[in-house]
Motif scaffolding. Structure first.
Motif, PDB file in Angstrom:
ATOM      1  N   ILE A  16      -9.193  12.756  -3.280  1.00  0.00           N
ATOM      2  CA  ILE A  16      -9.251  12.121  -1.711  1.00  0.00           C
ATOM      3  C   ILE A  16      -7.832  12.715  -1.593  1.00  0.00           C
ATOM      4  O   ILE A  16      -7.210  12.678  -0.607  1.00  0.00           O
ATOM      5  CB  ILE A  16      -8.548  10.631  -2.021  1.00  0.00           C
ATOM      6  CG1 ILE A  16      -7.642   9.785  -1.382  1.00  0.00           C
ATOM      7  CG2 ILE A  16      -7.485  10.148  -3.401  1.00  0.00           C
ATOM      8  CD1 ILE A  16      -7.846   8.964  -0.914  1.00  0.00           C
ATOM      9  N   TRP A  17      -7.099  13.680  -2.926  1.00  0.00           N
ATOM     10  CA  TRP A  17      -5.961  13.754  -2.072  1.00  0.00           C
ATOM     11  C   TRP A  17      -5.534  15.546  -1.927  1.00  0.00           C
ATOM     12  O   TRP A  17      -4.809  15.839  -1.575  1.00  0.00           O
ATOM     13  CB  TRP A  17      -4.663  14.553  -3.609  1.00  0.00           C
ATOM     14  CG  TRP A  17      -4.519  12.835  -3.630  1.00  0.00           C
ATOM     15  CD1 TRP A  17      -5.412  12.159  -5.186  1.00  0.00           C
ATOM     16  CD2 TRP A  17      -4.040  11.686  -4.330  1.00  0.00           C
ATOM     17  NE1 TRP A  17      -5.072  10.554  -5.387  1.00  0.00           N
ATOM     18  CE2 TRP A  17      -3.921  10.708  -4.133  1.00  0.00           C
ATOM     19  CE3 TRP A  17      -3.191  12.230  -2.834  1.00  0.00           C
ATOM     20  CZ2 TRP A  17      -2.636   9.776  -4.538  1.00  0.00           C
ATOM     21  CZ3 TRP A  17      -2.161  10.767  -2.248  1.00  0.00           C
ATOM     22  CH2 TRP A  17      -1.999   9.440  -3.484  1.00  0.00           C
ATOM     23  N   SER A  21      -5.409  12.329   4.893  1.00  0.00           N
ATOM     24  CA  SER A  21      -5.261  10.541   5.947  1.00  0.00           C
ATOM     25  C   SER A  21      -5.744  10.663   7.264  1.00  0.00           C
ATOM     26  O   SER A  21      -6.088  11.663   7.836  1.00  0.00           O
ATOM     27  CB  SER A  21      -4.333   9.685   5.409  1.00  0.00           C
ATOM     28  OG  SER A  21      -4.435   8.677   6.463  1.00  0.00           O
ATOM     29  N   GLU A  22      -6.721   9.449   7.462  1.00  0.00           N
ATOM     30  CA  GLU A  22      -7.418   9.377   8.505  1.00  0.00           C
ATOM     31  C   GLU A  22      -6.442   9.218   9.662  1.00  0.00           C
ATOM     32  O   GLU A  22      -6.474   9.447  10.720  1.00  0.00           O
ATOM     33  CB  GLU A  22      -7.971   8.187   8.457  1.00  0.00           C
ATOM     34  CG  GLU A  22      -7.278   6.439   7.859  1.00  0.00           C
ATOM     35  CD  GLU A  22      -7.525   6.532   6.789  1.00  0.00           C
ATOM     36  OE1 GLU A  22      -7.828   5.341   6.227  1.00  0.00           O
ATOM     37  OE2 GLU A  22      -8.012   7.493   6.171  1.00  0.00           O
ATOM     38  N   ASP A  23      -5.071   8.305   9.490  1.00  0.00           N
ATOM     39  CA  ASP A  23      -4.039   8.198  10.179  1.00  0.00           C
ATOM     40  C   ASP A  23      -3.287   9.306  10.712  1.00  0.00           C
ATOM     41  O   ASP A  23      -2.121  10.083  11.522  1.00  0.00           O
ATOM     42  CB  ASP A  23      -2.794   7.266   9.442  1.00  0.00           C
ATOM     43  CG  ASP A  23      -3.194   6.164   9.358  1.00  0.00           C
ATOM     44  OD1 ASP A  23      -2.885   4.887   9.699  1.00  0.00           O
ATOM     45  OD2 ASP A  23      -3.516   5.835   7.704  1.00  0.00           O
ATOM     46  N   HIS A  49      -2.420  18.080   3.914  1.00  0.00           N
ATOM     47  CA  HIS A  49      -1.744  17.834   5.332  1.00  0.00           C
ATOM     48  C   HIS A  49      -0.822  19.066   6.118  1.00  0.00           C
ATOM     49  O   HIS A  49      -1.098  18.857   7.046  1.00  0.00           O
ATOM     50  CB  HIS A  49      -0.712  16.885   5.647  1.00  0.00           C
ATOM     51  CG  HIS A  49      -1.088  15.490   5.351  1.00  0.00           C
ATOM     52  ND1 HIS A  49      -0.890  13.988   4.538  1.00  0.00           N
ATOM     53  CD2 HIS A  49      -2.601  14.482   5.671  1.00  0.00           C
ATOM     54  CE1 HIS A  49      -1.655  13.363   4.125  1.00  0.00           C
ATOM     55  NE2 HIS A  49      -2.619  13.532   4.911  1.00  0.00           N
ATOM     56  N   TYR A 107       4.136  11.162   3.915  1.00  0.00           N
ATOM     57  CA  TYR A 107       3.136  10.430   3.465  1.00  0.00           C
ATOM     58  C   TYR A 107       3.284  10.280   2.040  1.00  0.00           C
ATOM     59  O   TYR A 107       2.514  10.683   1.097  1.00  0.00           O
ATOM     60  CB  TYR A 107       1.644  10.987   4.088  1.00  0.00           C
ATOM     61  CG  TYR A 107       0.362  10.017   4.274  1.00  0.00           C
ATOM     62  CD1 TYR A 107       0.395   9.506   4.877  1.00  0.00           C
ATOM     63  CD2 TYR A 107      -0.563   9.195   2.484  1.00  0.00           C
ATOM     64  CE1 TYR A 107      -0.340   7.839   4.892  1.00  0.00           C
ATOM     65  CE2 TYR A 107      -1.284   8.522   3.347  1.00  0.00           C
ATOM     66  CZ  TYR A 107      -1.073   7.831   4.333  1.00  0.00           C
ATOM     67  OH  TYR A 107      -2.763   7.224   3.655  1.00  0.00           O
ATOM     68  N   HIS A 108       3.703   8.621   2.130  1.00  0.00           N
ATOM     69  CA  HIS A 108       3.507   8.596  -0.063  1.00  0.00           C
ATOM     70  C   HIS A 108       4.675   9.208  -0.877  1.00  0.00           C
ATOM     71  O   HIS A 108       3.835   9.181  -2.172  1.00  0.00           O
ATOM     72  CB  HIS A 108       2.018   9.091  -0.860  1.00  0.00           C
ATOM     73  CG  HIS A 108       1.159   6.923  -0.170  1.00  0.00           C
ATOM     74  ND1 HIS A 108       1.924   6.544   1.034  1.00  0.00           N
ATOM     75  CD2 HIS A 108       0.035   6.680  -0.299  1.00  0.00           C
ATOM     76  CE1 HIS A 108       0.779   5.313   1.673  1.00  0.00           C
ATOM     77  NE2 HIS A 108      -0.416   5.754   1.037  1.00  0.00           N
ATOM     78  N   ASP A 197      -4.306  -1.748   0.988  1.00  0.00           N
ATOM     79  CA  ASP A 197      -5.124  -0.987   0.436  1.00  0.00           C
ATOM     80  C   ASP A 197      -5.564  -1.280  -0.834  1.00  0.00           C
ATOM     81  O   ASP A 197      -5.093  -1.646  -1.841  1.00  0.00           O
ATOM     82  CB  ASP A 197      -4.863   0.880  -0.164  1.00  0.00           C
ATOM     83  CG  ASP A 197      -4.523   1.643   1.092  1.00  0.00           C
ATOM     84  OD1 ASP A 197      -5.563   1.489   2.459  1.00  0.00           O
ATOM     85  OD2 ASP A 197      -3.364   2.014   1.734  1.00  0.00           O
TER      86      ASP A 197
END
Length: 214
Positions: A16-17, A21-23, A49, A107-108, A197
């Protein structure tokens, strides 16, 4: 103010990293339509990203505290024939000029500090964004079980320190909605979402915040 500590990316196995992200696809589209060009990925990690923005023609700058993460990003960028300007640096003290960026993503990332540090980081975001520039950031929410139920060491009333890899020793600042609004009082807040989440045996709450420098 607590000293910053990088993620141990060598211990991260989840793919996932490596996927945006979908956003973030929305902000690529929005900021392209607005004619924004100069983009900062603040706390870029492995560069998921940064690559997306570079592929879409942005003049992409990427900062992180992890050599491992930056090396991974540089390798990806080279393989894809992309130009990404990477810098090893601390989000508390950005090595960029005032009013430099049209848009900024974190992001995070910026929650990895304490109560004093988050104010410094928000000030740095304000400094490097152009007037009218936009940001998309996330902050940890006090609704999260990691804040309400886990027995992590506390640095102050808003900050815990996680003890498991890849975040062992990494501070996490948590806020409620009023705290978010106070932190961003110098900005125009366009949108705030409060999202949970769900993971296998727990969950995590974050504020997802879209704003603009006045």
């Amino acid at each position: 103010m607590v000293k910053s500590k990088e993620w141990n990316w060598a211990e991260v196995k989840e793919n996932i990293w490596n996927e945006p992200s979908e956003d973030v696809y929305y902000y690529v589209s929005r900021w392209k339509k607005q004619g924004f060009k100069k983009f900062l990925d603040l706390g870029c990690g492995l560069g998921r990203h940064s690559v997306l923005f570079a592929e879409n023609g942005f003049d992409t700058y990427s900062l992180d505290l992890s050599d491992f993460g930056l090396n991974a990003l540089n390798t990806k960028a080279e393989q894809l024939g992309l130009e990404v300007k990477t810098v090893l640096g601390d989000i508390n003290n950005l090595p960029y000029e005032d009013n430099m960026f049209d848009c900024l993503l974190s992001y995070h990332v910026i929650s990895h500090t304490d109560t004093q540090g988050i104010k410094v980081i928000i000030g740095e975001i304000n400094r490097v964004l152009k007037n009218g520039g936009e940001f998309f950031i996330t902050l940890c929410s006090k609704n999260s079980p990691s804040y309400t139920k886990k027995n992590y060491p506390k640095l102050d009333e808003n900050t815990i320190v996680k003890t498991e890899e890849p975040e062992a020793g990494v501070p996490h600042f948590y806020s409620d909605l009023n705290g978010v609004k106070d932190l961003l009082g110098n900005f125009e807040v366009i949108r705030i979402r409060h999202i949970e989440d769900i993971y296998e045996d727990t969950s995590g709450w974050h504020y997802f915040i879209h704003g603009r420098k006045r």
